[in-house]
Design a protein around this motif. Sequence first.
Motif, PDB file in Angstrom:
ATOM      1  N   LYS A   1       0.827  -1.207   0.000  1.00 46.47           N
ATOM      2  CA  LYS A   1       0.000   0.000   0.000  1.00 46.47           C
ATOM      3  C   LYS A   1       0.858   1.254   0.000  1.00 46.47           C
ATOM      4  O   LYS A   1       0.550   2.246  -0.674  1.00 46.47           O
ATOM      5  CB  LYS A   1      -0.917  -0.020   1.224  1.00 46.47           C
ATOM      6  N   GLN A   2       1.947   1.231   0.768  1.00 50.93           N
ATOM      7  CA  GLN A   2       2.865   2.369   0.850  1.00 50.93           C
ATOM      8  C   GLN A   2       3.456   2.726  -0.519  1.00 50.93           C
ATOM      9  O   GLN A   2       3.599   3.901  -0.860  1.00 50.93           O
ATOM     10  CB  GLN A   2       3.993   2.048   1.841  1.00 50.93           C
ATOM     11  N   PHE A   3       3.798   1.700  -1.298  1.00 51.80           N
ATOM     12  CA  PHE A   3       4.415   1.932  -2.606  1.00 51.80           C
ATOM     13  C   PHE A   3       3.393   1.953  -3.750  1.00 51.80           C
ATOM     14  O   PHE A   3       3.758   2.118  -4.912  1.00 51.80           O
ATOM     15  CB  PHE A   3       5.494   0.877  -2.879  1.00 51.80           C
ATOM     16  N   GLY A   4       2.125   1.774  -3.404  1.00 53.86           N
ATOM     17  CA  GLY A   4       1.066   1.843  -4.413  1.00 53.86           C
ATOM     18  C   GLY A   4       1.086   0.708  -5.413  1.00 53.86           C
ATOM     19  O   GLY A   4       0.804   0.897  -6.598  1.00 53.86           O
ATOM     20  N   ILE A   5       1.410  -0.503  -4.940  1.00 53.34           N
ATOM     21  CA  ILE A   5       1.455  -1.677  -5.828  1.00 53.34           C
ATOM     22  C   ILE A   5       0.617  -2.796  -5.240  1.00 53.34           C
ATOM     23  O   ILE A   5       0.408  -2.859  -4.025  1.00 53.34           O
ATOM     24  CB  ILE A   5       2.903  -2.174  -6.028  1.00 53.34           C
ATOM     25  N   PRO A   6       0.108  -3.712  -6.077  1.00 49.71           N
ATOM     26  CA  PRO A   6      -0.641  -4.856  -5.539  1.00 49.71           C
ATOM     27  C   PRO A   6       0.293  -5.825  -4.823  1.00 49.71           C
ATOM     28  O   PRO A   6       1.495  -5.882  -5.121  1.00 49.71           O
ATOM     29  CB  PRO A   6      -1.254  -5.494  -6.788  1.00 49.71           C
ATOM     30  N   THR A   7      -0.236  -6.573  -3.890  1.00 53.61           N
ATOM     31  CA  THR A   7       0.582  -7.528  -3.125  1.00 53.61           C
ATOM     32  C   THR A   7       1.183  -8.604  -4.035  1.00 53.61           C
ATOM     33  O   THR A   7       2.250  -9.137  -3.744  1.00 53.61           O
ATOM     34  CB  THR A   7      -0.262  -8.205  -2.029  1.00 53.61           C
ATOM     35  N   SER A   8       0.494  -8.913  -5.140  1.00 55.07           N
ATOM     36  CA  SER A   8       1.022  -9.917  -6.075  1.00 55.07           C
ATOM     37  C   SER A   8       2.327  -9.426  -6.712  1.00 55.07           C
ATOM     38  O   SER A   8       3.256 -10.208  -6.926  1.00 55.07           O
ATOM     39  CB  SER A   8      -0.014 -10.213  -7.169  1.00 55.07           C
ATOM     40  N   MET A   9       2.389  -8.107  -6.992  1.00 53.64           N
ATOM     41  CA  MET A   9       3.609  -7.552  -7.560  1.00 53.64           C
ATOM     42  C   MET A   9       4.735  -7.597  -6.541  1.00 53.64           C
ATOM     43  O   MET A   9       5.889  -7.897  -6.875  1.00 53.64           O
ATOM     44  CB  MET A   9       3.373  -6.103  -8.010  1.00 53.64           C
ATOM     45  N   LEU A  10       4.418  -7.310  -5.271  1.00 49.91           N
ATOM     46  CA  LEU A  10       5.424  -7.383  -4.214  1.00 49.91           C
ATOM     47  C   LEU A  10       5.969  -8.796  -4.109  1.00 49.91           C
ATOM     48  O   LEU A  10       7.185  -9.003  -3.964  1.00 49.91           O
ATOM     49  CB  LEU A  10       4.807  -6.934  -2.884  1.00 49.91           C
ATOM     50  N   SER A  11       5.083  -9.784  -4.197  1.00 50.05           N
ATOM     51  CA  SER A  11       5.513 -11.190  -4.129  1.00 50.05           C
ATOM     52  C   SER A  11       6.440 -11.534  -5.288  1.00 50.05           C
ATOM     53  O   SER A  11       7.418 -12.285  -5.113  1.00 50.05           O
ATOM     54  CB  SER A  11       4.289 -12.114  -4.157  1.00 50.05           C
ATOM     55  N   THR A  12       6.153 -10.956  -6.462  1.00 46.13           N
ATOM     56  CA  THR A  12       7.013 -11.185  -7.632  1.00 46.13           C
ATOM     57  C   THR A  12       8.411 -10.623  -7.395  1.00 46.13           C
ATOM     58  O   THR A  12       9.417 -11.249  -7.739  1.00 46.13           O
ATOM     59  CB  THR A  12       6.396 -10.517  -8.885  1.00 46.13           C
ATOM     60  N   PHE A  13       8.470  -9.426  -6.793  1.00 48.34           N
ATOM     61  CA  PHE A  13       9.772  -8.818  -6.480  1.00 48.34           C
ATOM     62  C   PHE A  13      10.582  -9.722  -5.553  1.00 48.34           C
ATOM     63  O   PHE A  13      11.792  -9.893  -5.734  1.00 48.34           O
ATOM     64  CB  PHE A  13       9.591  -7.453  -5.810  1.00 48.34           C
ATOM     65  N   LEU A  14       9.912 -10.296  -4.564  1.00 43.69           N
ATOM     66  CA  LEU A  14      10.602 -11.159  -3.599  1.00 43.69           C
ATOM     67  C   LEU A  14      11.089 -12.449  -4.254  1.00 43.69           C
ATOM     68  O   LEU A  14      12.175 -12.948  -3.924  1.00 43.69           O
ATOM     69  CB  LEU A  14       9.673 -11.470  -2.422  1.00 43.69           C
ATOM     70  N   LYS A  15      10.296 -12.985  -5.208  1.00 43.03           N
ATOM     71  CA  LYS A  15      10.713 -14.188  -5.928  1.00 43.03           C
ATOM     72  C   LYS A  15      11.924 -13.906  -6.808  1.00 43.03           C
ATOM     73  O   LYS A  15      12.799 -14.757  -6.991  1.00 43.03           O
ATOM     74  CB  LYS A  15       9.554 -14.705  -6.793  1.00 43.03           C
ATOM     75  N   GLU A  16      11.963 -12.677  -7.370  1.00 39.34           N
ATOM     76  CA  GLU A  16      13.057 -12.288  -8.269  1.00 39.34           C
ATOM     77  C   GLU A  16      14.116 -11.454  -7.546  1.00 39.34           C
ATOM     78  O   GLU A  16      14.860 -10.704  -8.161  1.00 39.34           O
ATOM     79  CB  GLU A  16      12.494 -11.495  -9.445  1.00 39.34           C
ATOM     80  N   LYS A  17      14.145 -11.617  -6.235  1.00 45.50           N
ATOM     81  CA  LYS A  17      15.035 -10.804  -5.397  1.00 45.50           C
ATOM     82  C   LYS A  17      16.494 -10.843  -5.862  1.00 45.50           C
ATOM     83  O   LYS A  17      17.129  -9.804  -6.054  1.00 45.50           O
ATOM     84  CB  LYS A  17      14.938 -11.292  -3.945  1.00 45.50           C
ATOM     85  N   GLU A  18      17.037 -12.034  -6.041  1.00 51.31           N
ATOM     86  CA  GLU A  18      18.448 -12.166  -6.423  1.00 51.31           C
ATOM     87  C   GLU A  18      18.729 -11.496  -7.766  1.00 51.31           C
ATOM     88  O   GLU A  18      19.742 -10.824  -7.937  1.00 51.31           O
ATOM     89  CB  GLU A  18      18.844 -13.643  -6.462  1.00 51.31           C
ATOM     90  N   LYS A  19      17.835 -11.677  -8.693  1.00 48.56           N
ATOM     91  CA  LYS A  19      17.993 -11.093 -10.022  1.00 48.56           C
ATOM     92  C   LYS A  19      17.969  -9.561  -9.951  1.00 48.56           C
ATOM     93  O   LYS A  19      18.804  -8.879 -10.569  1.00 48.56           O
ATOM     94  CB  LYS A  19      16.868 -11.588 -10.934  1.00 48.56           C
ATOM     95  N   ILE A  20      17.014  -9.020  -9.185  1.00 51.78           N
ATOM     96  CA  ILE A  20      16.896  -7.560  -9.052  1.00 51.78           C
ATOM     97  C   ILE A  20      18.133  -6.962  -8.386  1.00 51.78           C
ATOM     98  O   ILE A  20      18.678  -5.955  -8.845  1.00 51.78           O
ATOM     99  CB  ILE A  20      15.620  -7.207  -8.246  1.00 51.78           C
TER     100      ILE A  20
END
Length: 397
Positions: free
Chosen positions: A35-54
């Motif tokens: 909510k703070q960053f204005g993104i859906p929770t599904s997108m946040l989960s994607t970031f965490l899955k791709e953490k190493e790559k990012i």
Amino acid sequence: MATGKRKLKTLSIAEKVTVIRAVEKGDKKKVEIAKQFGIPTSMLSTFLKEKEKILKLYSEKSCGHQKRMRECEYPVIEQCVLKWFVQARDRNVPIDRKLLQAKAEEFAKELGHSEFKASDGWLDKFKKRHGIVFNRLCGESTQVPEEDCSHWIQKLPEIIQDYSTGDVFNADETGLFFKCTTDKTMTFKGEPCHGGKKSKDRVTLLLGANMSGLEKLPALLIGKSFKPRKFKNVKSLSMHYEANKKAWMTSELFSKWLKKVDAAMVRKKRRIILFIDNCTAHNHIPVMKAVTMKFLLPNTTSKLQPLDQGIINNFKLRYRKLVVRKLLQEIEDKRPLGIGLLEAMRSARRAWDEVPEETIKNCLKKAGFGQQTIEDSEEHLEGMSMETDDALASPEE
């Protein structure tokens, strides 16, 4: 009626890294971070899955602000500067433009890039790439433990239950550039802008007041000169004066001041409680008969220190007005501009005396004091301020 699809928000690499770090910090739920960053929770989960790559893209390309990765001209230099910047901010070291540019050129020289120039253009691009902005510093509020503050405020009525509001005091130190010189001026277009050297004459003031706002402890002023020339023929000073090479508060000076306060309260048959922060200058508390000391919680002074809630700021605004008024009169009289230590002391005393009772009461309330219903004893306080003043006044010079 047609309804448009919600526009998908795209974050830069640097912003994705910020989201990941916020999750790793663990002080907020994932839903709150999304909510703070204005993104859906599904997108946040994607970031965490791709953490190493990012994180790999962020560190290797050193262009984290861009949504699509573009090669930077000096990626190694930028990696070094960014790493240094992160380390500095982790230690709460303030970094300005000039300091960052100088460090970048230092890294460039060490890496053999003598042609590299940390220009304003390079700095602006560097800031954009990494989502860096310049903000005004806000004192000591970094990482203030909110739960500890709430617990302290709940406990406060119990701590002061045996004292009237007139006998609950708070004291704090503050630095004062007493000549109040500025580094900016208004000029006509095209007019050369020259000025003298900016004054760095600094003193330390110790200010104190009680919870009712009716009584102020006389200020202690600490300067650098042990025997100021202007003090020579002055019989009595408007403040207690001490000195050391750096004009800093020391445990010895604080202990000396406390003994004077205690002696004054003993003579008046009063018993007070004094709240102070736990800085190193306060680590040598003398044995006292009339004064009970209470330390504020560590790392919470920006929230729990009453004088930091606006009292000191009010004092400094009033002091500056007095100095500006004096400088304007000197301009009118065509006299040399300036303010000496004795004049600064007198102006500081006047400014401190003029800080309103309501300002003090409101700031104490903001810091958690005033939540309790203890009756004021105004008759008991009548005339106390002047008596305490005389008891703490400096000896004749």
